[in-house]
Design an enzyme around this catalytic site. Structure first.
Site, mmCIF file in Angstrom:
data_model
loop_
_atom_site.group_PDB
_atom_site.id
_atom_site.type_symbol
_atom_site.label_atom_id
_atom_site.label_comp_id
_atom_site.label_asym_id
_atom_site.label_seq_id
_atom_site.Cartn_x
_atom_site.Cartn_y
_atom_site.Cartn_z
ATOM 1 N N TYR A 192 17.370 2.021 2.461
ATOM 2 C CA TYR A 192 17.630 1.437 1.145
ATOM 3 C C TYR A 192 18.751 2.151 0.413
ATOM 4 C CZ TYR A 192 12.873 -0.192 2.102
ATOM 5 O OH TYR A 192 11.758 -0.722 2.688
ATOM 6 N N HIS A 204 0.808 -1.219 0.000
ATOM 7 C CA HIS A 204 0.000 0.000 0.000
ATOM 8 C C HIS A 204 0.843 1.273 0.000
ATOM 9 C CE1 HIS A 204 -0.020 -1.676 4.279
ATOM 10 N NE2 HIS A 204 0.952 -0.785 4.242
#
Length: 488
Positions: free
Chosen positions: A258, A171
């Protein structure tokens, strides 16, 4: 219509309830069967009682069964939804704790980085067991909807090695769109048209239109910097927007782990994060949140059960993809969403074997992806770095090759920015030994790893991280909830 949906990991009580009520918002689905399965009989009985209460309150013919026998739950299923967390909070705590000893500070640790890679090693053997059962006892053309992280690795393994029709669902895109709509002053996301593409948790809003008007980088930067909340909570995300020219779907905390630039030193971490909520970069933030949520649910269960007596409100159907995909496949009402699938030419400048997240349309013919998308070069470069780590991680999980696992961790962007090869080799040994109960493919490698740890000269430190918070007690959570209710 009458068909069967199996939910694996249904003991994720809040999320299972959301999926259940979403699906029952589709009028044609009132006669279906939900088969719940989980390794925890306790959690299964709690969620079954809640769902039974919903069925009773809404006078539905829907059937709900619950069993710890996964194969029985999958028998005859047309759709299988997975929201498992292999190893639970016990293994997850090691995903955060052990890398901290080597200077690797993660906010979530469920996608890549050291924690996410080990999470994938625990998940993939189980995912392949799911797929084997689906091939043998589910409907012939069963569709597997994977919600479990690490999304890309799990979906990659299910498609490539499990040989089951699989789509990964998240989502993050919807939440990013909600933010953009808000800062631009839109009344709702219905006024916003966008193309968002990349890989899971590194997806990029490469085309934005508000009521048909294109939105450029400068306008979006100005809108975020002027926002009284997001300007503080999303500092790192806004910095990436300024440099890359496009907004990322993922939260400040997720995005930070990341990339190799923002969490490499403690002073840099505190500069870029915000401590108002775990999702903005707190050390081990999601672990703390998950622990508190579990404790809260166990204590407040009677209230959750009472709330299940209310009628289903179709206006509150969530934007989780699952119910909309099932509706499109079964009724041919077309649905547009963002899905995790094998690339196969959808994104021109990412590897063909990668699991990408990109726009697609669903109808009775299946999921049809919009092909020929080209990412900005910086976005592609960042995605490719993660894809290379994901590929090695999946192959290591399949083969049980601990050396390949170490190479995967070594090539992770944040790990590489913080740790030396010697530290990485020892850290992986320590994580594999600590999590051996959930890593059957590495059983042969554990004795040697344990022996290396006993003679290692690599120094570590006990460190809570740059921005760690303690788990709050039930009493503290109650007091905070009461204060918010009084203030609002």
């Amino acid at each position: 219509m009458s068909f069967k949906i199996a939910i694996i990991g249904a003991g994720s009580v809040g999320f299972t309830k959301k999926l259940f009520t979403d699906i029952l918002c589709v009028p044609e689905f009132k006669d279906i069967e939900f088969a719940l399965t989980d390794v925890s009989e306790h959690n299964l009985q709690m969620i079954k009682a809640i769902l039974d209460r919903i069925v009773e309150a809404n006078r539905l013919p829907t059937r709900v069964t619950a069993t710890t026998d996964r194969r029985k739950a999958l028998e005859g299923a047309r759709y299988v939804i997975s929201c498992v967390r292999v190893g639970g909070l016990e293994a997850y705590a090691d995903d955060i704790r052990i890398p901290l000893k080597y200077g690797i500070d993660q906010c979530v640790g469920d996608t890549i980085c050291a924690g996410g890679i080990l999470y994938g090693q625990r998940n993939i053997p189980v995912i392949l067991d799911f797929c084997k059962d689906m091939r043998e006892v589910a409907e012939t053309n069963v569709k597997f909807l994977n919600y479990a992280n690490p999304m890309a690795m799990n979906t990659w393994a299910a498609i490539e090695y499990g040989k089951v029709d699989t789509v990964g669902l998240c989502h993050g895109v919807q939440h990013g769109a909600e933010q953009i709509a808000e800062v631009l002053g839109a009344k709702s996301t219905q006024e916003l048209d966008y193309v968002c593409s990349g890989i899971n948790h590194q997806t990029w809003f490469i085309d934005l239109r508000l009521n048909g008007r294109p939105i450029g980088k400068d306008e979006l930067v100005a809108a975020f910097e002027a926002h009284p909340v997001y300007s503080r909570q999303e500092k790192l995300r806004i910095d990436v927007l300024k440099r890359f020219g496009v907004y990322s779907t993922e939260s400040n905390g997720h995005l930070s782990e990341y990339l190799p630039w923002y969490r490499k030193r403690p002073d840099e971490i505190t500069r870029w994060i915000d401590m108002s909520d775990w999702i903005h970069g707190e050390t081990g933030g999601y672990l703390r949140y998950s622990t508190e949520t579990r404790n809260w649910f166990e204590t407040e269960y009677p209230q959750f059960l009472e709330a299940a007596s209310k009628p289903i409100d179709q206006a509150k159907r969530s934007n989780e993809h699952a119910s909309h995909i099932l509706e499109a496949l079964e009724t041919n009402r077309v649905y547009r969403g963002h899905f995790n699938v094998k690339n196969n030419g959808v994104i021109t400048n990412l590897p063909q074997d990668a699991i990408i997240e990109s726009p697609g349309f669903v109808d009775r013919f299946g999921i049809n992806m919009a092909a020929g998308i080209t990412l900005p070069e910086a976005c592609a470069a960042t995605c490719i770095a993660s894809i290379n780590v994901q590929r090695m991680s999946v192959h290591a999980a399949i083969s049980g090759d601990i050396d390949l696992l170490k190479l995967a961790v070594l090539h992770d962007p944040l790990v590489g920015a913080v740790s030396t090869p010697e530290e990485v080799w020892q850290m992986v040994d320590e994580m594999v030994v600590a999590q051996a109960a959930w890593l059957p493919q590495y059983a042969h490698a554990v004795p040697a790893a344990r022996e290396r740890l006993s003679t290692s000269q690599v120094k570590t430190r006990e460190w809570a991280g740059a921005a760690r918070r303690s788990v709050r007690s039930i009493e503290e959570l109650r007091a905070e909830k009461a204060a918010l209710k009084q203030a609002g």
